[in-house]
Design an enzyme around this catalytic site. Structure first.
Site, PDB file in Angstrom:
ATOM      1  N   ASP A   1      30.799 -54.403 -27.096  1.00  0.00           N
ATOM      2  CA  ASP A   1      30.089 -54.267 -25.831  1.00  0.00           C
ATOM      3  C   ASP A   1      30.400 -52.883 -25.267  1.00  0.00           C
ATOM      4  OD1 ASP A   1      28.577 -55.022 -23.625  1.00  0.00           O
ATOM      5  OD2 ASP A   1      30.314 -55.818 -22.558  1.00  0.00           O
TER       6      ASP A   1
ATOM      7  N   ASP B   1      32.360 -60.096 -22.766  1.00  0.00           N
ATOM      8  CA  ASP B   1      33.057 -60.580 -21.576  1.00  0.00           C
ATOM      9  C   ASP B   1      32.261 -61.607 -20.794  1.00  0.00           C
ATOM     10  OD1 ASP B   1      31.049 -58.990 -20.606  1.00  0.00           O
ATOM     11  OD2 ASP B   1      32.331 -57.631 -19.487  1.00  0.00           O
TER      12      ASP B   1
ATOM     13  N   ASP C   1      27.696 -63.571 -24.070  1.00  0.00           N
ATOM     14  CA  ASP C   1      28.360 -63.179 -25.312  1.00  0.00           C
ATOM     15  C   ASP C   1      28.945 -64.364 -26.066  1.00  0.00           C
ATOM     16  OD1 ASP C   1      28.006 -60.360 -24.859  1.00  0.00           O
ATOM     17  OD2 ASP C   1      29.607 -60.467 -23.368  1.00  0.00           O
TER      18      ASP C   1
END
Length: 909
Positions: A338, A647, A651
């Site tokens: 990410d 996070d 996800d």
């Protein structure tokens, strides 16, 4: 509720395109009175409660029983049963205890079942304010149904997916769901594009997201598992955690060991039948061989070594939730990372500022107020001499709703992160809102930001008694209202050339992935102020270029990962231009053939095409949870071992499906943490790279243990085989089953465990990742185990046979063989520490190994010289002469074969 724009023609099944009144009719609702109680009850019976459905979990007892499916344990169980059948009760009890201990350790490891769906349920709002029968009432969130009209304000959690009908300065934090780093400004207008991605559905609110500003009303369009969060919950339930490479290798090793054990037992029993041996004797021999062929301590030692590794990782800010993930990091070939908060600081920062005709670079990190404004010639700004810059920063600090605070001893921002970046930039030159207020700057009227105006303005009175309008907002809006621009201390007309100059600055900032924000002001003369349209004839003060910058250490970490053969791929919900710019800054994208793709592009690709794309992709931008899941799966189908960081709730499915899911410990949601195998306590990409190095060290040490343990097993099996082949029609057993167990678990097992403390090899991060298909015997390890094991078995049988030939009792000869094989394993363990030979490594480099050998020697002395050892193991005390002879002979296999290896370079030795 109202809609002021022209309504588009749209698909009635899509709530973001459908006119609000049409949507209400479709849902049997009324925007003014909401649902009737009868209608709500009927719908609740039809669609069920507004809850996420959690799949049934496996019972602890059944989970414990499953552990006995381990093939290694099955062989030992059979051995224990045969031992009991033949009345060898001590053998049976000892083997059974080993089996139970291994099963308990495996059970404890697996019992930490994922709680991610439960955490997802905890994010939901417990109650909501809804309109029923024309009245506002508070009901349990579980009783909400499609068609209900909800009312919410700042601080509320949305209890279902809603289409906004009223949006008064409404902002919603959707970071956990869409990956957006800032609260999203919402509106109530229809969106014509039916294919708009989740992050751009600005007239929709999603279950479990939090209202951060403003207030509004909306009509419920989905509840429970039909919501976007419910959709993710469904994907999480369907997503299967893959077996780790280590688990696959251990299973493959188990099959090899079982095959070898059965083969050896068959050979020996065949020999016994041909020699007319008694069935009871053959069963005893079979037990000994099965015990000798199986490294009983392997499951336990693997768990302990992984635990030690996990503790080292935790000290380096990487917390392993599942032990198997510790080694998986060492096999990782691609890291899907990410962007926000992992590669970047997750702290918006002013990077460049244009004011008074000058461009300034702004130094510092994130919300830290330490930094400078540096001119193009490298000279730092003296704020007392730079009137235009000081004027601009004063307006930026005062026309602002954010505040600088301290959190856990670190600078932080309360409020919008972009506004916070302006506050921090001003503090760097000593300008604060509090200081301006203390100098008698007063606010007379506020014109807050909204999605239509794209500006925020204040009417203020300065100490000179004059009134001014100060404003900040989108550059195109501010520029469109500016009649002048501040250049070198003067207000100059905004001519076409000046406008072109300013637009060039905006374009330059934008090409560097900087978000731009313009600052302006005007003096308000008596009678020249229209509260309905205050930002008229304003004067442009300057442009801020803002971004969430990369972490300082990330570029080095990406380079280190690349040198280790690990590719880094950025997967983000941010825009492609911003993502690509960050990727180029930190070295993820260096070449033209490293491609950038958006979620909308992926929608047009089938799985086969995606497998081609992921081979060269460096960046995936504006992606949804489904996209992330597809990307990870495509990489795995290509044979990659994929680590995935994240996070947010969005996800979670990919975190669970990846070979190793890595969640953020600071900014991560509980859903992400419970779905991941590893949690970064500092949210830092460089920590992943450190963990990869640790994972490789752990795998190397596991190989060292496997080499040590299996060499002992080959030695034990070959010792017995030599006896059957070479001792004629009446072979004797050189080692009893309990002697073999003692060697495996005590004299060899304890020192072998200390191999888990070995330091990393110098080239650990210079190797390419191991292939998923590579087994534990790669690199000639199988040949080394066989050659060393046969050599140890040969000298052990030689000692046994020689002792018998000199008239020693069977118990004494077995004890000498027992001592010889123990000494041989002590010599061999020093060789197992190195990838080459013991001559290349100091014997004092691992203090834990020396202590373990000392403990092993003491315990083995108890086994040989005490009545307890004589009773349990069947040993006899030996003379000093016998011990010295056994010690010298036991050294021969290691010293001779290692010497040959050093001279001729034969890796198979």
């Amino acid at each position: 509720m109202n809609e002021t724009s022209q309504l588009p023609t749209a698909d009635a099944n899509l709530p973001w395109t459908t006119p609000l009144e049409t949507l209400a009719q479709t849902l049997d609702s009324d925007l003014q009175s909401g649902l009737s109680s009868e209608t709500a009850s009927r719908k609740l019976a039809e669609v069920g409660p507004n809850k996420l459905v959690e799949a049934a979990r496996i019972s602890p007892w059944w989970l414990f029983l499953i552990q006995f499916k381990n093939p290694l344990l099955i062989i030992l169980i059979i051995g224990a049963v045969i031992s009991g059948y033949t009345a060898h009760w001590i053998d049976a009890i000892a083997i059974a205890v080993i089996v139970v201990i291994n099963a308990i350790i495996s059970f404890v490891q697996e019992h930490s079942a994922a709680k991610s769906l439960a955490a997802l349920k905890d994010m939901a709002a417990p109650q909501a304010l809804v309109r029923r029968d024309g009245k506002w009432v508070v009901i349990a969130a579980a009783d909400i149904v499609p068609g209900d009209v909800l009312k919410f304000k700042a601080g509320d959690i949305l209890a279902a997916d809603v289409r906004f009908g009223q949006a008064d300065r409404l902002q919603v934090d959707e970071a956990a769901l869409t990956g957006e780093s800032e609260p999203v400004t919402k509106h109530n207008q229809p969106i014509a594009d039916p294919d708009v991605i989740l992050a751009d559905r600005l007239n929709i609110g999603f279950m479990s997201t939090k209202v951060t500003n403003g207030a509004g009303e909306g009509i419920v369009v989905a509840t429970g598992m039909s919501t976007e969060v419910g959709h993710i919950a469904g994907m999480m339930a369907a997503a299967e955690e893959p077996k780790t490479p280590l688990q696959e290798r251990i299973e493959k090793l188990s099959r090899i060991l079982i095959g070898a054990a059965l083969g050896v037992v068959a050979i020996v029993i065949g020999i016994g039948v041909m020699q007319g041996m008694d069935l009871s004797e053959m069963l005893t021999t079979g037990i000994s061989l099965s015990v000798a062929a199986i490294p009983e301590g392997l499951p336990t030692v693997v768990t302990i070594v992984l635990t030690l590794g996990s503790q080292r990782m935790a000290r380096n800010n990487a917390l392993a939730r599942r032990l198997s993930s510790v080694e998986t990091l060492g096999t990782t070939s691609v890291i899907c990372s990410d962007k926000t908060g992992t590669l970047t600081q997750n702290q918006m920062q002013v990077m460049q500022t244009w004011a008074g005709g000058k461009t300034w670079e702004v130094t510092g990190e994130g919300f830290d107020p330490n930094g400078q404004f540096v001119a193009t010639d490298g000279a730092p700004a003296n704020i007392d001499d730079e009137e235009d810059l000081r004027h601009m920063l004063s307006v930026s600090a005062y026309c602002n709703d954010a505040e600088m605070t301290m959190s856990d001893g670190r600078p932080d921002i309360q409020g919008n992160p972009t506004e916070g970046a302006l506050v921090v930039a001003a503090v760097k030159v000593g300008i604060t809102r509090k200081g301006l207020m203390e100098s008698q700057v007063d606010t007379l009227q506020t014109f807050p930001f909204d999605s239509t105006r794209k500006m925020m303005s204040l009417l203020v009175r300065l100490p000179d008694g004059h009134d001014y309008l100060i404003a900040k907002g989108a550059p195109d809006v501010i520029l469109g209202r500016a009649k002048e621009v501040r250049i070198k201390g003067e207000n100059v007309p905004m001519t076409p050339d000046r406008r072109t100059e300013v637009e060039a600055v905006i374009e330059q900032f934008g090409s560097g992935a900087l978000r731009t924000l313009a600052v302006a002001y005007r003096r308000v003369e008596d009678g020249k102020f229209d509260p309905e349209n205050p930002e008229q004839d304003i004067i442009l003060l300057g442009i801020h270029g803002i971004m969430d910058p990369p972490r300082p250490e990330v570029k080095t970490a990406v380079a280190e990962a690349t040198s280790a053969g690990i590719r880094t791929v950025m997967i983000t919900g941010d825009h492609a231009v911003t993502a690509q710019a960050i990727a180029e800054m930190i070295g993820i994208k260096k070449r033209e053939d490293q491609t950038v793709h958006t979620g909308s592009e992926l929608d047009g690709l089938d799985d086969g095409q995606l497998e081609e794309v992921v081979q060269h992709a460096a960046v995936f931008a504006r992606v949804t949870p489904e996209h992330k899941l597809r990307i990870v799966s495509a990489l795995q189908r290509n044979g990659e071992v994929a680590a995935m960081t994240g996070d947010g709730v969005n996800d979670a499915p990919a975190l669970r499906t990846a070979d190793i899911g890595v969640a953020m410990g600071i900014t991560g949601t509980s859903v992400a943490k419970d779905s991941a195998a590893l949690i970064l306590l500092d949210d830092n990409f460089s920590t992943i790279v450190k963990a990869v190095s640790e994972g490789r060290r752990i795998y190397d040490n596991l190989l060292k243990f496997v080499r040590q343990a299996l060499t002992a097993n080959v030695a034990e099996v070959s010792t017995i085989l030599f006896a059957f082949i070479l001792m004629g029609d009446d072979p004797l057993m050189p080692l009893t089953p309990l002697m073999i167990l003692w060697v495996n678990l005590v004299s060899d097992g304890i020192p072998a465990l200390s191999l888990g403390f070995e330091k990393a090899e110098d080239d650990v991060m210079e190797r390419t990742p191991r292939s998923r298909e590579e087994d534990l015997f790669a690199g000639g390890l199988k040949q080394r185990i066989i050659f060393r094991g046969l050599a140890v078995g040969a000298v052990t049988f030689y000692v046994f046979q020689t002792a018998l030939s000199k008239g020693e009792t069977l118990a004494s000869a077995q004890t000498m063989a027992f001592v010889t094989i123990m000494f041989a394993q002590v010599w061999h363990i020093f060789d197992a520490r190195s990838s080459w030979t013991l001559f290349r490594k100091s014997p004092f480099g691992n203090e834990y190994l020396l202590m373990a050998i000392g403990l092993s020697v003491c315990l083995s002395a108890i086994a040989v010289f005490t009545p307890f050892g004589h009773f349990v193991l069947g040993t006899e005390s030996l003379t000093a002469y016998m011990l010295i002879g056994c010690f010298g002979i036991a050294a021969l296999p290691t010293l001779v074969l290692s010497g040959i290896k050093e001279i001729f370079g034969w890796r198979v030795l």
